[in-house]
Enzyme design. Structure first.
Site, PDB file in Angstrom:
ATOM      1  N   SER A 268      57.556   1.940  25.403  1.00  0.00           N
ATOM      2  CA  SER A 268      58.351   3.131  25.111  1.00  0.00           C
ATOM      3  C   SER A 268      58.956   3.653  26.399  1.00  0.00           C
ATOM      4  CB  SER A 268      57.472   4.213  24.485  1.00  0.00           C
ATOM      5  OG  SER A 268      56.679   4.802  25.495  1.00  0.00           O
ATOM      6  N   LYS A 269      59.722   4.710  26.279  1.00  0.00           N
ATOM      7  CA  LYS A 269      60.422   5.266  27.443  1.00  0.00           C
ATOM      8  C   LYS A 269      59.458   5.605  28.587  1.00  0.00           C
ATOM      9  CE  LYS A 269      64.873   6.344  25.927  1.00  0.00           C
ATOM     10  NZ  LYS A 269      65.023   6.879  24.565  1.00  0.00           N
TER      11      LYS A 269
END
Ligand code: GLU
Length: 506
Positions: A268-269
């Site tokens: 994820s980010k």
């Protein structure tokens, strides 16, 4: 194999976000599989979720795919342009008893109207949660009288029924997965999922859910292998039920392992950039990026790492896909990029450098024509010290443009000796007078001056390097001088003289 039996695969992104690394890896696997088998690769845009879709993202997704070198044979097919086909399939399932109309009034669910509840269910499912709602809806058991009454009530309240799949109460639903093997789920654990949503106020189209649209299209497009992320494993029993309900043979499923961050949680980010676009912007080479992504969950069966496109195409098979989740290891990606920057034939690297120099507005057309050789040689000279494409327009800027800055730390370090202004003036005069411009002649001018002045050659070499390319670190000095050429070197030395004088007196 006849054309008819050649595989047909598809990549089916939903334009709810950018193309992320997981999607890109799925696209690459489908593409490699199709190309390896001489099959067909179809691009399908799954854009029936009007609330979450962002049509403006489609172009970016296509651009990222093109950048990766993933080309498609058919499509892009937009589901939103085929909305008439899905209700027909839902009606067919209704007609043969595989589905039923669901008249559930909005108040049956907490908050929101019916269609929103379906969205919440889907969103929860996408996150891997079991939807909160009951597995079976009461509408499943309505007799004709009850159905009529429900219909009248729904009409009064201004909504149309949804269509739900009638999942068998007992037994199991199984499917074979080319990667994960045989999978079997108790039917009691599969809820009566929605096939066709009840239209929201203002909507005329009866919109399909992902499950219905996906299966209808996979059948119609004669998809033979569904290769997609393992996050869809839990969707497959439902889709297998739809195939059965429609009397169609399911394709081969091949779920590919998830991509995790270094802490082993879903990428994820938090782990850094997740969209392909950010890697394009950073200046990674598409072939390096593709090589790296292909090895996330696939191996050639040996330790081979550096696999150029032709080799990937030759060696790719579903048998090499592993069940183990893959870790996105950025240092490894950087390693790949550096390898490609060094190992690619210079002609293959040149278009990327050209694009970078254009982006930096220092490209000159002569490098595509009369000075092509010079351009290729200069790439060769500079690439050992590059890590990303922008290094060509920043660190190596001085090779391509007269418009460069002197690096601050380099000036501090190499332009401080008080004798330098006088020495550099003599050196400049020496180079200006040189008739033959080659490595050894340039070397001799500098060393002769150092000997005559009783100083170390290094003092002049370091000061000259900063003067001619602005950097403390560069390829061997005399190669650099030859690459840049006499006229420009002398001009650069002259330009640097006042700066050197100012620096050494400060
Ligand atoms: N639109 C789905 C997604 O983006 C595709 C899933 C599939 O390949 O069936 O995840």
């Amino acid at each position: 194999m006849t054309t008819a039996s050649k595989p047909r695969v598809r990549f089916a992104p939903s334009p709810t976000g950018y193309l992320h690394v997981g999607g890109a890896r799925t696209a690459i696997f489908n593409w490699l599989f199709a190309r390896h088998e001489g099959g067909t690769f179809i691009l399908r845009i799954e854009d029936t979720d009007v609330e979450r879709n962002k049509p403006e993202l489609v172009d970016g997704i296509l651009e990222s795919l093109r950048w990766l070198g993933v080309d498609w044979d058919e499509g892009p097919v937009f589901q939103s342009q085929r909305l008439e086909v899905y209700p027909a399939a839902a009606d067919a399932l209704l007609a043969n008893g595989s589905a039923y109309l669901c008249y559930c009034a909005p108040e049956k669910y907490a908050g929101g109207d019916h269609a929103e509840v379906e969205e919440v269910e889907e969103a929860e499912e996408a996150e891997g949660k079991k939807p909160l709602k009951k597995q079976r809806c009461g509408c499943r058991h309505l007799d004709e009288a009850g159905r009529k009454a429900a219909e009248a009530q729904a009409a009064e309240q201004g909504f149309q029924p949804a269509i739900r799949f009638r999942v068998p109460e007992t037994g199991t639903t199984a499917f074979d997965d080319a990667v994960f093997g045989k999978r079997e789920v108790q039917n009691a654990e599969i809820e009566d999922f929605v096939l066709l949503r009840s239209p929201k106020a203002g909507q005329t189209a009866r919109l399909p859910t992902y499950h219905l649209a996906c299966v209808v299209d996979d059948i119609e497009m004669r998809i033979t292998h569904v290769i997609r992320g393992a996050d869809h494993l839990s969707n497959t029993p439902k889709q297998a039920l739809i195939y059965r309900g429609l009397g169609a043979a399911p394709p081969v499923f091949a779920h590919v392992p998830l991509i995790l961050g270094p802490d082993k949680t879903r990428m994820s980010k938090r782990h850094g950039a997740t969209s392909v676009g950010s890697y394009i912007e950073e200046g990674f080479l598409p072939e390096a990026f593709r090589n790296f992504l292909t090895l996330l969950g696939w191996s050639a069966g040996d330790d081979a790492q550096f696999l150029r496109t032709a080799e990937l195409l030759e060696r790719f098979s579903l048998a090499g896909v592993s069940r183990t989740n893959a870790i996105f290891d950025r240092p490894k990606l950087e390693w790949f990029n550096t390898q490609y920057l060094q190992k690619l034939p210079v002609e293959d690297l040149a278009p990327h450098v050209e694009a970078e120099l254009k982006r930096a507005k220092i490209w000159r057309e002569v490098w595509a024509g009369a000075e092509r050789d010079w351009f290729l040689r200069t790439i060769d000279l500079t690439r050992p010290r590059t890590r990303l494409l922008p290094d060509f327009s920043t660190w190596a800027r001085g090779f391509f443009s007269d418009d460069f800055f002197y690096d601050g730390a380099a000036m501090e370090k190499f332009w401080k000796d008080a004798k330098l202004p006088a020495l550099m003036e003599k050196l400049t005069a020496g180079y200006a007078a040189l008739t033959e411009w080659n490595h050894d002649a340039c070397d001799k001018v500098l060393r002769d001056l150092a000997a005559a002045e009783g100083i170390k050659a290094g003092l002049l070499i370091n000061a000259t390097r900063v003067a001619i390319v602005g950097q403390a670190v560069a390829p061997p000095l005399f190669d650099t001088m030859v690459a840049i050429g006499k006229e420009r070197i002398v001009a650069r030395l002259r330009r640097a003289l006042p700066a050197i004088a100012a620096k050494t007196s400060s």
